[in-house]
Design a protein around this motif. Structure first.
Motif, PDB file in Angstrom:
ATOM      1  N   LYS A 145       1.047  -1.527   0.152  1.00  0.00           N
ATOM      2  CA  LYS A 145       0.163   0.158  -0.218  1.00  0.00           C
ATOM      3  C   LYS A 145       1.080   1.244   0.018  1.00  0.00           C
ATOM      4  CE  LYS A 145      -2.267   0.888   3.552  1.00  0.00           C
ATOM      5  NZ  LYS A 145      -3.370   1.014   4.948  1.00  0.00           N
ATOM      6  N   ASP A 182      -6.256   0.325   0.379  1.00  0.00           N
ATOM      7  CA  ASP A 182      -6.473  -1.025   1.226  1.00  0.00           C
ATOM      8  C   ASP A 182      -7.594  -2.211  -0.405  1.00  0.00           C
ATOM      9  OD1 ASP A 182      -5.401  -1.169   3.287  1.00  0.00           O
ATOM     10  OD2 ASP A 182      -7.077  -0.217   4.260  1.00  0.00           O
ATOM     11  N   ARG A 183      -8.475  -1.375  -0.362  1.00  0.00           N
ATOM     12  CA  ARG A 183      -9.634  -2.333  -1.214  1.00  0.00           C
ATOM     13  C   ARG A 183      -8.712  -2.525  -2.745  1.00  0.00           C
ATOM     14  NH1 ARG A 183     -11.526  -1.346  -6.287  1.00  0.00           N
ATOM     15  NH2 ARG A 183     -10.916   0.634  -5.875  1.00  0.00           N
ATOM     16  N   GLN A 222      -5.917  -5.420  -2.590  1.00  0.00           N
ATOM     17  CA  GLN A 222      -6.237  -6.799  -1.770  1.00  0.00           C
ATOM     18  C   GLN A 222      -6.451  -7.349  -3.461  1.00  0.00           C
ATOM     19  OE1 GLN A 222      -9.316  -6.401   1.175  1.00  0.00           O
ATOM     20  NE2 GLN A 222      -7.950  -5.738   2.077  1.00  0.00           N
ATOM     21  N   GLU A 223      -7.606  -6.324  -4.207  1.00  0.00           N
ATOM     22  CA  GLU A 223      -7.209  -7.052  -5.560  1.00  0.00           C
ATOM     23  C   GLU A 223      -5.975  -7.238  -5.867  1.00  0.00           C
ATOM     24  OE1 GLU A 223     -11.463  -4.414  -5.978  1.00  0.00           O
ATOM     25  OE2 GLU A 223      -9.767  -3.881  -7.681  1.00  0.00           O
ATOM     26  N   GLN A 241      -3.679  -8.329  -4.589  1.00  0.00           N
ATOM     27  CA  GLN A 241      -2.571  -9.531  -4.294  1.00  0.00           C
ATOM     28  C   GLN A 241      -3.374 -10.436  -4.115  1.00  0.00           C
ATOM     29  OE1 GLN A 241      -2.340  -7.820  -0.129  1.00  0.00           O
ATOM     30  NE2 GLN A 241      -0.444  -7.170  -0.448  1.00  0.00           N
ATOM     31  N   ALA A 242      -4.825 -10.718  -4.686  1.00  0.00           N
ATOM     32  CA  ALA A 242      -6.054 -11.994  -4.613  1.00  0.00           C
ATOM     33  C   ALA A 242      -4.871 -12.585  -6.089  1.00  0.00           C
ATOM     34  CB  ALA A 242      -7.339 -11.507  -5.024  1.00  0.00           C
ATOM     35  N   ARG A 300      -1.526 -13.707  -6.209  1.00  0.00           N
ATOM     36  CA  ARG A 300      -1.750 -15.053  -4.781  1.00  0.00           C
ATOM     37  C   ARG A 300      -2.502 -15.750  -6.198  1.00  0.00           C
ATOM     38  NH1 ARG A 300      -3.751 -12.717  -0.595  1.00  0.00           N
ATOM     39  NH2 ARG A 300      -5.876 -13.170  -1.958  1.00  0.00           N
TER      40      ARG A 300
END
Ligand code: 5AD
Ligand code: SF4
Length: 465
Positions: free
Chosen positions: A347, A369-370, A373-374, A376-377, A380
């Motif tokens: 971030k 943050d949002r 997370q997108e 990182q998903a 991953r």
């Protein structure tokens, strides 16, 4: 007459941050060894404690001051026993906030920047004699490497070797150019000599380190300047060295000679950490990265053309000032287009003194943050898919020691994936052909195909992908 043996003193080093810092910590321990300092597992009762700090991400100074708060008690206890604990703060936080450290934590004895490690013995001597603090945060980089002793402690089958320090790129968000100073490359002969020494001490893989490692331009013989491609070709000829890597690179310095080195040098592993930070041209420009998203895509293509089994890793920043939803979508698109075997994502966090910290249009935390997370998903999923794609493949594994469970040996794949196999920890240092029998999100399970060391020359290291 034999000289008196210096009494053994206990040195505890705590390291935060990147591989460069880990390397610097081992070198600081090396320069202090002749003064009788031996490594300690804990700070309790230690004669010297070094906190080697990292400034690159959030809360670096808070972490430092809370650690210092804890150490203050240990230092006082040692003094109550009639002893002395020398407390040193090193690394990038020391460089950036030297004066604040001694103001807020006056019990700190030494504050030293990354360019001053070779002067540690003198500073320790001064600190143990004098009251007050010893501060050394100048930038005499050229001297630093000349005065460090030859690395004493063997690093094991995988060794790190710093060839370059500092950065002149001035990305909008980054403190490195301010804390580590201007780019400096070590002379090629010094690098090669250190590499040979590491191999003699048991290294089979060497990772060349630098904040901007592919900007390497070291003095070569006869007044020539060597780029990283040239240096890698020479390193590949060192007998006994099976694998080479380098990190961290900047897309702008990925020149054709270096890309060609990936085609020519089998020992150069097919895995490259090449941070892009964003997939939006507008944000890349605001970041002062000096390239577009498509230029990055083309570099990735060229690398894969040179070395078809090459996998990429990267760094991403979510929510740089001014980043819109469309910019964020561009980043997700770049990730989908290029495909990464693994990556780090952060971030955006303002670092005082950097241009982005003072820029308008800072994003709310929740939005950053949002987006993170997108990102990182997606990363991953890509990492898991990459690991799954190794199932059934055969390639050489460099074994490094014991695995987590009894009867297991651990090692690394050509793509730097942690690998475990049924086998003895004594396989450490051997490069053995293996077949992947299980895949996990962060590691691979393999079967060793032959129990004998290949003893391969570097050119035998190959992947079946
Ligand atoms: N905020 C978030 N991430 C950062 N990085 C460096 N500075 C910042 C910052 N201010 C990340 C970059 C870099 C990695 C080492 O740390 O992605 O490549
Ligand atoms: Fe920081 Fe940019 Fe230099 Fe990397 S290239 S160290 S991100 S300024």
């Amino acid at each position: 007459m034999t000289p008196p043996v210096p009494p053994r003193k206990r040195l505890f080093v705590k390291t935060w941050g990147c591989q460069m810092n880990v390397y610097d910590s081992t070198r600081m321990a090396d320069v202090l060894a002749p003064l009788g300092y031996a490594p300690a597992e804990t700070p309790d009762g230690a004669d010297m404690v070094i906190l080697n700090t990292c400034h690159i991400r959030e809360k670096a100074s808070e972490k430092l001051f809370s650690e210092l708060g804890r150490l203050r008690g240990a230092k006082q206890a040692k003094e109550a026993d009639g002893g002395r604990m020398v407390l040193a703060v090193a690394g990038c936080v020391a460089q950036a906030e030297g004066a604040e450290i001694t103001a807020r934590a006056p019990y700190v004895d030494i504050v030293l920047g990354p360019q001053s490690y070779h002067r540690l013995p003198e500073m320790v001597a001064r600190a143990t004699r004098a009251a007050g603090h010893v501060i050394e945060t100048e930038f005499p980089t050229e001297e630093k490497f000349d005065h460090l002793p030859d690395a004493a402690a063997p690093q094991g089958p995988i060794a790190f070797l710093t060839i370059q320090e500092g950065c002149d790129k001035f990305c909008s968000f980054c403190v490195v150019p301010y804390t580590r100073g201007a780019e400096y490359s070590r002379p090629a002969a010094a690098v090669l000599a250190e590499a040979r020494r590491l191999v003699a001490q048991g290294a089979r893989e060497i990772a060349l380190l630098g904040q901007n490692v592919n900007a390497y331009h070291g003095d070569g013989p006869g007044g020539a300047t060597w780029g990283l491609g040239r240096l890698l070709r020479e390193m590949a000829d060192i007998p006994g060295l099976a694998r080479l890597r380098y990190t961290t690179s900047h897309p702008r310095d990925m020149d054709d000679d270096l890309i060609a080195a990936h085609a020519e040098i089998p020992a150069l592993m097919p895995f490259l950490h090449l941070p892009v930070q964003s997939g939006s041209d507008k944000v890349l420009k605001a970041m002062n990265r000096g390239h577009t998203a498509d230029e990055y895509r083309r570099i990735a293509e060229k690398l894969r053309h040179a070395r078809p089994d090459l996998a990429l890793s990267s760094d991403f920043i979510a929510g740089h000032p001014g980043e819109t939803e469309a910019d964020h979508q561009d980043t997700l698109r770049l990730i989908r287009d290029v495909g990464f075997a693994q990556a780090f994502s952060f971030k955006y966090s303002p670092r005082p003194g950097t241009p982005a910290a003072g820029a308008p249009l800072q994003l709310p935390e929740a939005e950053k943050d949002r987006r993170l997370q997108e990102i990182q998903a997606l990363l991953r999923d890509q990492q898991e898919a990459f690991n799954r794609s190794r199932l059934g493949l055969r390639f050489d594994v460099l074994f490094t020691g014991a695995g987590r469970h009894p009867g297991q040996a651990a090692g690394r794949s050509p793509w730097l994936q942690p690998v475990h196999a049924e086998g003895s920890p004594e396989l450490a240092g051997q490069v053995l052909p293996c077949e992947v029998i299980a895949t996990h999100p962060n590691s691979l399970g393999v079967r060793i195909l032959t129990a004998e060391s290949t003893g391969d020359p570097p050119s035998q290291e190959k992947a079946a992908a």
